[in-house]
Design a protein around this motif. Structure first.
Motif, PDB file in Angstrom:
ATOM      1  N   ALA A   1     -48.159 -78.550  41.885  1.00 51.77           N
ATOM      2  CA  ALA A   1     -47.173 -78.033  42.839  1.00 51.77           C
ATOM      3  C   ALA A   1     -47.499 -78.483  44.263  1.00 51.77           C
ATOM      4  CB  ALA A   1     -47.114 -76.514  42.766  1.00 51.77           C
ATOM      5  N   PRO A   2     -47.703 -79.777  44.479  1.00 52.85           N
ATOM      6  CA  PRO A   2     -48.041 -80.242  45.834  1.00 52.85           C
ATOM      7  C   PRO A   2     -46.845 -80.147  46.770  1.00 52.85           C
ATOM      8  CG  PRO A   2     -47.632 -82.113  44.412  1.00 52.85           C
ATOM      9  CD  PRO A   2     -47.579 -80.896  43.526  1.00 52.85           C
ATOM     10  N   MET A   3     -47.134 -79.938  48.034  1.00 52.82           N
ATOM     11  CA  MET A   3     -46.085 -79.969  49.055  1.00 52.82           C
ATOM     12  C   MET A   3     -46.133 -81.302  49.781  1.00 52.82           C
ATOM     13  SD  MET A   3     -45.732 -76.272  50.913  1.00 52.82           S
ATOM     14  CE  MET A   3     -44.329 -76.943  51.827  1.00 52.82           C
ATOM     15  N   PRO A   4     -44.986 -81.818  50.206  1.00 54.01           N
ATOM     16  CA  PRO A   4     -44.981 -83.091  50.930  1.00 54.01           C
ATOM     17  C   PRO A   4     -45.728 -82.965  52.258  1.00 54.01           C
ATOM     18  CG  PRO A   4     -42.775 -82.512  50.174  1.00 54.01           C
ATOM     19  CD  PRO A   4     -43.629 -81.301  49.977  1.00 54.01           C
ATOM     20  N   ALA A   5     -46.547 -83.952  52.547  1.00 54.18           N
ATOM     21  CA  ALA A   5     -47.309 -83.932  53.800  1.00 54.18           C
ATOM     22  C   ALA A   5     -46.380 -83.914  55.010  1.00 54.18           C
ATOM     23  CB  ALA A   5     -48.233 -85.144  53.859  1.00 54.18           C
ATOM     24  N   GLU A   6     -45.233 -84.563  54.897  1.00 53.57           N
ATOM     25  CA  GLU A   6     -44.303 -84.612  56.026  1.00 53.57           C
ATOM     26  C   GLU A   6     -43.753 -83.222  56.360  1.00 53.57           C
ATOM     27  OE1 GLU A   6     -44.719 -88.488  54.135  1.00 53.57           O
ATOM     28  OE2 GLU A   6     -44.157 -86.499  53.353  1.00 53.57           O
ATOM     29  N   ARG A   7     -43.477 -82.418  55.332  1.00 53.46           N
ATOM     30  CA  ARG A   7     -42.969 -81.065  55.568  1.00 53.46           C
ATOM     31  C   ARG A   7     -44.053 -80.211  56.219  1.00 53.46           C
ATOM     32  NH1 ARG A   7     -39.335 -78.829  57.366  1.00 53.46           N
ATOM     33  NH2 ARG A   7     -37.982 -80.079  56.022  1.00 53.46           N
TER      34      ARG A   7
ATOM     35  N   ILE B   1     -53.952 -83.475  64.024  1.00 59.92           N
ATOM     36  CA  ILE B   1     -53.253 -83.019  62.824  1.00 59.92           C
ATOM     37  C   ILE B   1     -52.999 -84.194  61.886  1.00 59.92           C
ATOM     38  CG2 ILE B   1     -51.065 -82.076  61.961  1.00 59.92           C
ATOM     39  CD1 ILE B   1     -51.009 -80.346  64.552  1.00 59.92           C
ATOM     40  N   ASP B   2     -52.528 -85.311  62.433  1.00 58.14           N
ATOM     41  CA  ASP B   2     -52.241 -86.475  61.598  1.00 58.14           C
ATOM     42  C   ASP B   2     -53.510 -87.038  60.961  1.00 58.14           C
ATOM     43  OD1 ASP B   2     -49.486 -86.492  61.892  1.00 58.14           O
ATOM     44  OD2 ASP B   2     -49.530 -87.713  63.704  1.00 58.14           O
ATOM     45  N   ALA B   3     -54.624 -86.967  61.672  1.00 58.72           N
ATOM     46  CA  ALA B   3     -55.877 -87.477  61.114  1.00 58.72           C
ATOM     47  C   ALA B   3     -56.281 -86.694  59.866  1.00 58.72           C
ATOM     48  CB  ALA B   3     -56.985 -87.404  62.167  1.00 58.72           C
ATOM     49  N   VAL B   4     -56.206 -85.374  59.940  1.00 58.54           N
ATOM     50  CA  VAL B   4     -56.633 -84.544  58.810  1.00 58.54           C
ATOM     51  C   VAL B   4     -55.651 -84.661  57.641  1.00 58.54           C
ATOM     52  CG1 VAL B   4     -57.122 -82.188  58.049  1.00 58.54           C
ATOM     53  CG2 VAL B   4     -57.883 -82.961  60.313  1.00 58.54           C
ATOM     54  N   LEU B   5     -54.358 -84.600  57.919  1.00 60.57           N
ATOM     55  CA  LEU B   5     -53.378 -84.740  56.842  1.00 60.57           C
ATOM     56  C   LEU B   5     -53.468 -86.126  56.210  1.00 60.57           C
ATOM     57  CD1 LEU B   5     -50.206 -82.946  58.267  1.00 60.57           C
ATOM     58  CD2 LEU B   5     -52.119 -81.995  56.968  1.00 60.57           C
ATOM     59  N   GLY B   6     -53.777 -87.125  57.019  1.00 59.83           N
ATOM     60  CA  GLY B   6     -53.916 -88.480  56.497  1.00 59.83           C
ATOM     61  C   GLY B   6     -55.046 -88.602  55.485  1.00 59.83           C
ATOM     62  N   LEU B   7     -56.135 -87.900  55.725  1.00 58.62           N
ATOM     63  CA  LEU B   7     -57.239 -87.925  54.765  1.00 58.62           C
ATOM     64  C   LEU B   7     -56.833 -87.310  53.430  1.00 58.62           C
ATOM     65  CD1 LEU B   7     -60.303 -87.036  57.007  1.00 58.62           C
ATOM     66  CD2 LEU B   7     -59.950 -89.157  55.724  1.00 58.62           C
TER      67      LEU B   7
END
Length: 205
Positions: free
Chosen positions: A171-177, A96-102
């Motif tokens: 309207a981006p959402m925070p990656a952390e959320r 999950i972190d790999a994809v969100l990181g990209l």
């Protein structure tokens, strides 16, 4: 001089193709899709213009293959990072972190990729995509899914949705959320994977 063997020729073709794929992610990430030509990609890769058409039917197919290769390499790097582990929860968190990181680190490239997937031509199941799919499905199986084929497709859909939400213009959402929501869905502890500096506050806090 004796002719090159079939194995040597195959290795040279593989290297040429990889240079084209790498040049594509670099140039589209820098300039955008429309401003990047096949000639630009060939020049960056140090390859003949005709070689691009030999390997790929068009720029769209080249882009999807290039991004899927990048995603596969990034996912493999995250899964294989130290300390090595066989823990399924940790592996899924890393995926999950790999994809969100990209999405965070290569916004123009990933936004372009997602936009092309959503066109009428849709998703291209190229060899690079198949390698990515195999690795992600294997991660779901290691997580303990009783039905990896179905659950892999669901995870893929959720990750694609999260990437779109991170990159949505205006309207981006925070990656952390989004990470917190995915981790909650799969019962993953926040400290697994490669967590951000701080856990986001709960809604309304």
């Amino acid at each position: 001089m004796s002719p090159r063997s079939a194995a040597v020729n195959e290795e040279l073709r593989r290297r040429s193709c990889e240079r084209l794929l790498q040049a594509t992610v670099e140039l589209v990430g820098e300039r955008g899709y429309e401003a990047t030509t096949l000639a630009d990609i060939a020049d960056r890769a140090g390859a003949a213009r005709g070689l691009v058409s030999y390997y790929f039917p068009g720029k769209r197919q080249l882009l999807q293959s290039a991004v899927h290769r990048l995603m596969h390499r990034e996912l493999a790097a995250f899964l294989g990072r130290e300390p090595l582990t066989e823990d399924g929860h940790e592996l899924l968190a890393r995926a999950i972190d790999a994809v969100l990181g990209l999405a965070r680190e290569r916004p123009l490239l990933m936004r372009t990729h997602m936009a092309h997937i959503l066109t009428a031509e849709g998703f291209i199941q190229c060899p690079e995509q198949q390698r990515l799919a195999f690795l992600l499905r294997d991660t779901v199986a290691r997580y303990g899914s009783p039905d990896p084929d179905t659950d892999y497709r669901l995870l893929r859909a959720l990750l694609m949705g999260a990437v779109v939400a991170i990159l949505l213009p205006g309207a981006p959402m925070p990656a952390e959320r989004l990470r917190a929501e995915l981790f909650q869905r799969y019962g993953l502890a926040w400290e697994l994977g490669v967590p951000p500096a701080a856990e986001p506050a709960a809604p309304g806090v």
